[in-house]
Structure formats: C-alpha cells, structure tokens
Write a protein that holds these residues in place. Structure first.
Motif, PDB file in Angstrom:
ATOM      1  N   THR A 159       0.747  -1.525   0.202  1.00  0.00           N
ATOM      2  CA  THR A 159       0.118   0.050   0.374  1.00  0.00           C
ATOM      3  C   THR A 159       0.814   1.055  -0.425  1.00  0.00           C
ATOM      4  OG1 THR A 159       0.188   0.055   2.065  1.00  0.00           O
ATOM      5  CG2 THR A 159      -2.115  -1.201   1.448  1.00  0.00           C
ATOM      6  N   GLY A 160       1.885   1.441   0.079  1.00  0.00           N
ATOM      7  CA  GLY A 160       3.045   2.095   0.270  1.00  0.00           C
ATOM      8  C   GLY A 160       3.409   2.532  -1.729  1.00  0.00           C
ATOM      9  N   SER A 161       5.113   2.917  -1.137  1.00  0.00           N
ATOM     10  CA  SER A 161       5.130   3.404  -2.370  1.00  0.00           C
ATOM     11  C   SER A 161       6.836   2.222  -3.148  1.00  0.00           C
ATOM     12  CB  SER A 161       7.303   4.688  -1.799  1.00  0.00           C
ATOM     13  OG  SER A 161       7.441   4.148  -1.364  1.00  0.00           O
ATOM     14  N   VAL A 162       6.305   1.057  -2.196  1.00  0.00           N
ATOM     15  CA  VAL A 162       7.459   0.029  -2.596  1.00  0.00           C
ATOM     16  C   VAL A 162       6.353  -0.860  -3.384  1.00  0.00           C
ATOM     17  CG1 VAL A 162       8.407  -2.288  -2.561  1.00  0.00           C
ATOM     18  CG2 VAL A 162       8.906   0.131  -1.117  1.00  0.00           C
ATOM     19  N   GLN A 163       6.378  -1.403  -4.408  1.00  0.00           N
ATOM     20  CA  GLN A 163       5.412  -2.017  -5.542  1.00  0.00           C
ATOM     21  C   GLN A 163       6.186  -3.247  -6.214  1.00  0.00           C
ATOM     22  OE1 GLN A 163       1.860  -1.307  -6.140  1.00  0.00           O
ATOM     23  NE2 GLN A 163       2.560   0.276  -4.086  1.00  0.00           N
ATOM     24  N   PRO A 164       6.285  -4.128  -5.454  1.00  0.00           N
ATOM     25  CA  PRO A 164       7.195  -5.728  -4.934  1.00  0.00           C
ATOM     26  C   PRO A 164       6.514  -6.155  -7.055  1.00  0.00           C
ATOM     27  CG  PRO A 164       5.956  -5.499  -2.688  1.00  0.00           C
ATOM     28  CD  PRO A 164       5.651  -4.338  -3.946  1.00  0.00           C
ATOM     29  N   LYS A 165       6.769  -7.073  -7.261  1.00  0.00           N
ATOM     30  CA  LYS A 165       6.632  -7.425  -8.466  1.00  0.00           C
ATOM     31  C   LYS A 165       8.012  -9.479  -8.812  1.00  0.00           C
ATOM     32  CE  LYS A 165       9.589  -5.379 -11.601  1.00  0.00           C
ATOM     33  NZ  LYS A 165      10.008  -4.205 -10.443  1.00  0.00           N
ATOM     34  N   SER A 166       6.511  -9.683  -8.609  1.00  0.00           N
ATOM     35  CA  SER A 166       6.165 -10.977  -9.190  1.00  0.00           C
ATOM     36  C   SER A 166       8.610 -11.545  -9.784  1.00  0.00           C
ATOM     37  CB  SER A 166       6.587 -12.309  -9.674  1.00  0.00           C
ATOM     38  OG  SER A 166       7.061 -13.642  -9.675  1.00  0.00           O
ATOM     39  N   GLY A 167       9.252 -12.293  -8.146  1.00  0.00           N
ATOM     40  CA  GLY A 167      10.888 -12.323  -9.373  1.00  0.00           C
ATOM     41  C   GLY A 167      11.591 -10.809  -8.515  1.00  0.00           C
ATOM     42  N   ASP A 168      11.576 -10.475  -7.184  1.00  0.00           N
ATOM     43  CA  ASP A 168      12.523  -9.458  -6.716  1.00  0.00           C
ATOM     44  C   ASP A 168      13.156 -10.518  -5.770  1.00  0.00           C
ATOM     45  OD1 ASP A 168      11.485  -7.072  -8.670  1.00  0.00           O
ATOM     46  OD2 ASP A 168       9.622  -6.219  -6.708  1.00  0.00           O
ATOM     47  N   SER A 169      14.410  -9.954  -5.511  1.00  0.00           N
ATOM     48  CA  SER A 169      14.360  -9.894  -4.473  1.00  0.00           C
ATOM     49  C   SER A 169      14.170  -9.472  -2.807  1.00  0.00           C
ATOM     50  CB  SER A 169      16.409  -9.459  -4.326  1.00  0.00           C
ATOM     51  OG  SER A 169      17.187 -10.390  -5.566  1.00  0.00           O
ATOM     52  N   VAL A 170      14.208 -10.554  -2.037  1.00  0.00           N
ATOM     53  CA  VAL A 170      13.329  -9.716  -0.162  1.00  0.00           C
ATOM     54  C   VAL A 170      14.872 -10.272   0.196  1.00  0.00           C
ATOM     55  CG1 VAL A 170      11.924  -9.390   0.908  1.00  0.00           C
ATOM     56  CG2 VAL A 170      11.397 -10.715  -1.641  1.00  0.00           C
ATOM     57  N   VAL A 171      15.045  -9.131   1.379  1.00  0.00           N
ATOM     58  CA  VAL A 171      16.429  -9.184   2.016  1.00  0.00           C
ATOM     59  C   VAL A 171      15.574  -8.271   3.946  1.00  0.00           C
ATOM     60  CG1 VAL A 171      18.180  -8.328   2.560  1.00  0.00           C
ATOM     61  CG2 VAL A 171      18.548  -8.869   0.632  1.00  0.00           C
ATOM     62  N   PHE A 172      15.732  -9.500   4.153  1.00  0.00           N
ATOM     63  CA  PHE A 172      15.533  -9.930   5.571  1.00  0.00           C
ATOM     64  C   PHE A 172      17.504  -9.409   6.500  1.00  0.00           C
ATOM     65  CE2 PHE A 172      11.550 -11.389   4.302  1.00  0.00           C
ATOM     66  CZ  PHE A 172      10.780 -11.089   4.769  1.00  0.00           C
ATOM     67  N   GLY A 173      17.260  -8.718   7.907  1.00  0.00           N
ATOM     68  CA  GLY A 173      18.222  -8.961   9.014  1.00  0.00           C
ATOM     69  C   GLY A 173      17.377  -9.390  10.073  1.00  0.00           C
ATOM     70  N   PHE A 174      18.003 -10.929  10.106  1.00  0.00           N
ATOM     71  CA  PHE A 174      17.127 -12.035  11.393  1.00  0.00           C
ATOM     72  C   PHE A 174      18.105 -12.312  12.021  1.00  0.00           C
ATOM     73  CE2 PHE A 174      13.669 -14.041   8.926  1.00  0.00           C
ATOM     74  CZ  PHE A 174      13.078 -12.463   8.755  1.00  0.00           C
ATOM     75  N   ARG A 175      17.881 -12.244  13.600  1.00  0.00           N
ATOM     76  CA  ARG A 175      19.051 -12.656  14.299  1.00  0.00           C
ATOM     77  C   ARG A 175      18.045 -14.667  14.142  1.00  0.00           C
ATOM     78  NH1 ARG A 175      18.919 -14.825  20.144  1.00  0.00           N
ATOM     79  NH2 ARG A 175      21.181 -14.111  20.766  1.00  0.00           N
TER      80      ARG A 175
END
Length: 401
Positions: free
Chosen positions: A345-361
C-alpha cells in the motif's frame, strides 16, 4: 531489527546477495553468509580469547552448520566447534572442525555414545547426571580413550530457558566430581551452565545471570577439595566485548555463535568489533490484493526480542535505500511459514521475482532454509562457495539456471 545494522555496516553484502540472486546463483529461502566478515569476526574473538587465556569454541547451529562458515571460522583461528547436538557435531566434523564440546545444550543419546566417543572424539563432554557420565565413560573406554567430562550444575535461583533445565546440584559437585574420576574412561574436567550472561532489555546491557555466581562458588568448593585445573564453561550472548567479564568470573571457555556473524542482541544497539555477516534472502512469488507474498521456510525471528515492525529490502536491482524498505507480516510461530506478506500500500510496489532481504537473528537449524556461503565481498568479487541444507550437506546447484 538487524537489517538497519546490515545496511549501515555491511551494505556491500546486501548488494552482493541481491545481485547473486538475480543472476540465478542463490535460491530463495536462504541464509546468506559473508565469509570474509565471518573470518574477520573469528580473528577478533580468537585474539581476545588468547589475551584472556580462554578457549574459543564456535557454535554453528544458527547458520545451519554451513561448511564454508566452519572453514571461515577456522581461517580466523577458531578451530573447534561446540555442538548443540550430535547432528551438529557430525556436520562440523565433516567440514573439518574438531569437536571441542558436546552434550550441552543437548545431551548425547545413549545409543549414540559409542559413535561420539570413537568418531567425533570431543575434547569435552557435558553430562547432567550420573547415568550420563557413566554412558560417556563406558563409550570412551570402549574407544580406548579417556574422556574429559564437564558437569552441568544448578542452584536455587539459577535461570534456564524452558526446556533447557537439568544438571546436578552445585552443592553436590565435589562428591560428583570424585565419582566421575573413579570411572574407567572418564576424568572430571570442570563445570558449566547456560546461560551465564543475558541481554537486559531495560538497560540494553549484557549482564551476568545468577548461574555465573553458581559457577564461581562451585569452582571455589572444588579448589578447596583439592581439584586443580578446573575448566569453567560459561556460554551465552557471547561477543568479544564480554569475554573480559567472563574471564574475571573465572571462565576458561567461551562459545560464540551469533558473535561470529555479528548478531548478538548487543550488536543490534551498539557498534561492536564484529561485523554483521548473515542475512535472509527470499523472492516475491505472487501478489494478492494489497500484499506481495515472498517465499518462506526460514522466517524465524529469535524470540529474545519483543515484537517489532519487520521490514525488508525489496527490488530487482541491488539496493540498500530507504525507498526499497517495506513492512512484512511474518506468520506466527504456530503456523508454517510458507510465505511472508509484504505491504504493497506504500511506495514499494513489488513484482514477481524481486529479491527480498531481511536481517534476522536467526536459528537456521530449526528451519527448512538453505545456507549459502559467499566469499570475496570485501574485495568486490563475490562468489557463491556453498549451497547447503541445515545439516551442512551440499545441495548440488552450481548454477540455478
């Protein structure tokens, strides 16, 4: 929570991981490791351990016992592993690491004791009871060895995570140590607990638990009874900056895990010598209404932290920009994490195949994620070295395309 740390202190790592994913060299649902940073961190921990005359054992479960991680740790001077369980020890041994410590946190099953004694040959073996000490001694004698035994102790008021409880009463340690020394195939070597240190959410400091005092008092009782060269194993929230406090309390062994990849709770709020060296990488699968769904499998957030707004970097080109950040709804721990749901709903408009990076412990070993070791990030020449499952076994995907 650790994504901000990664963006600020190791942005080239994020960019390299996204680029390698978009080139088809890293699968979705992968804990990616910056091997250069791991080696750097191991050198720091090894140097501090040497200064304080402490043994340093690497805990590898958080990154799925990845063999390239083990080897990077060894290049940095941390040559022995502490195994959370027998499977962990087997993976580390296969990667070329000697086993410094086994049996703590998870005891060695009776019918695996012979294999542990003969094949893994740990330097130290922790027991919670007389029965477990007898099993270790018998297996070591059968293998023609004498096994150094550490004993988990406890006192009233000590702190344990639920499901981690166990050990003998600290007040009984002298008698118990004598019983171990009387066993053929065993030698009493020292005492241990967990956790000896914990992160305090209110003060944002790492503080000793009552368990550390229990270790100090038990060590004093053993010395008064004539025992010498007592090993004191004191794991928990281990980074280079806490080793001096442990040494002052008498600890002779430390066991960094998250410290080796820069993700202890203290790393989240202070710039410590260790660099962040792990991220979780996924990929947008599909869109549904106002959400983009990214592949799960390793969406594990260590409950050491209270709930927070989980964010990820999303895009088809490498980026660490604020403009690529989106909030992500993670399935609860009671559900299977087939997908994470990215807010569209914000400015980021993901597309299929986009990379997604998280920072988890993270705790990769309790997930179904891949682990991927990447070398050369510090020199601008990133290269995938390993793609493995959570048992440190290679997945034969030299190029996914």
């Amino acid at each position: 929570m650790f994504l901000d740390l990664l963006r600020r202190r190791n942005p080239k790592f994020i960019e390299a991981a996204m680029a390698l994913h978009q080139e088809g060299n890293i699968p979705a649902n992968a804990y990616v490791l910056d091997l250069d940073a791991v080696e750097h961190n191991a050198r720091i921990l090894r140097a501090e351990g040497d200064k304080l005359d402490m043994k340093v054992f690497a805990m590898t479960k958080q990154v799925g016992r990845n063999s390239a991680f083990c080897q990077a740790s060894m290049r940095g001077g941390v040559n022995q592993a502490v195994a959370v369980d027998v499977a962990c020890a087997v993976a580390c041994k296969r990667a070329g690491m000697d086993i410094g410590h086994i049996g703590h946190l998870v005891q060695v099953p009776n019918f695996e004791a012979d294999m542990v004694a003969s094949y893994l040959q740990p330097q130290y073996w922790t027991v919670f009871s007389l029965e477990k000490a007898q099993e270790a001694a018998a297996a070591a004698h059968k293998a023609g060895r004498q096994q150094d035994i550490l004993v988990r102790i406890k006192s009233d008021g000590d702190v344990f995570y639920k499901g981690h409880e166990g050990g003998i009463k600290a007040s009984d340690i002298v008698e118990f140590a004598r019983k171990v020394d009387a066993m053929v195939g065993a030698r009493f070597a020292g005492i241990t607990t967990f956790p000896a240190l914990l992160f305090d959410q209110d003060t944002h400091e790492v503080k000793p638990t009552p368990n550390l005092t229990t270790l100090e008092n038990a060590a004093a009782a053993l010395i008064d009874a004539g025992f010498t060269d007592i090993e004191i194993n004191a794991p928990g929230t281990t980074s280079s900056v806490v080793l001096e406090a442990l040494a002052k309390a008498g600890a002779t062994q430390c066991e960094p895990g998250n410290g080796l990849h820069g993700t202890t709770p203290l790393h989240a709020i202070k710039d410590l010598p260790e660099l962040p060296a792990v991220l979780y990488l996924s990929e947008v699968s599909h869109l549904h209404e106002d959400k983009a769904y990214c592949f799960g499998g390793g969406l594990y957030i260590d409950p050491v932290f209270p709930d927070y707004d989980v964010k990820a970097l999303v895009g088809s080109t490498p980026t660490t920009d604020n403009a690529a950040l989106a909030s992500v709804d993670i399935p609860p721990a009671t559900a299977i994490d087939y997908y994470g749901m990215i807010d569209c709903t914000g400015s980021v408009q993901p597309k299929s195949g986009d990379s997604v990076v998280f920072g988890f412990r993270g705790q990769a070993f309790v997930t179904r994620a891949f682990t991927v070791g990447v070398s050369g990030i510090s020199t601008g020449n990133p290269k995938v070295e390993t793609i493995e499952n959570i048992f440190g076994q290679a997945e034969n995907w030299p190029n996914l395309r």
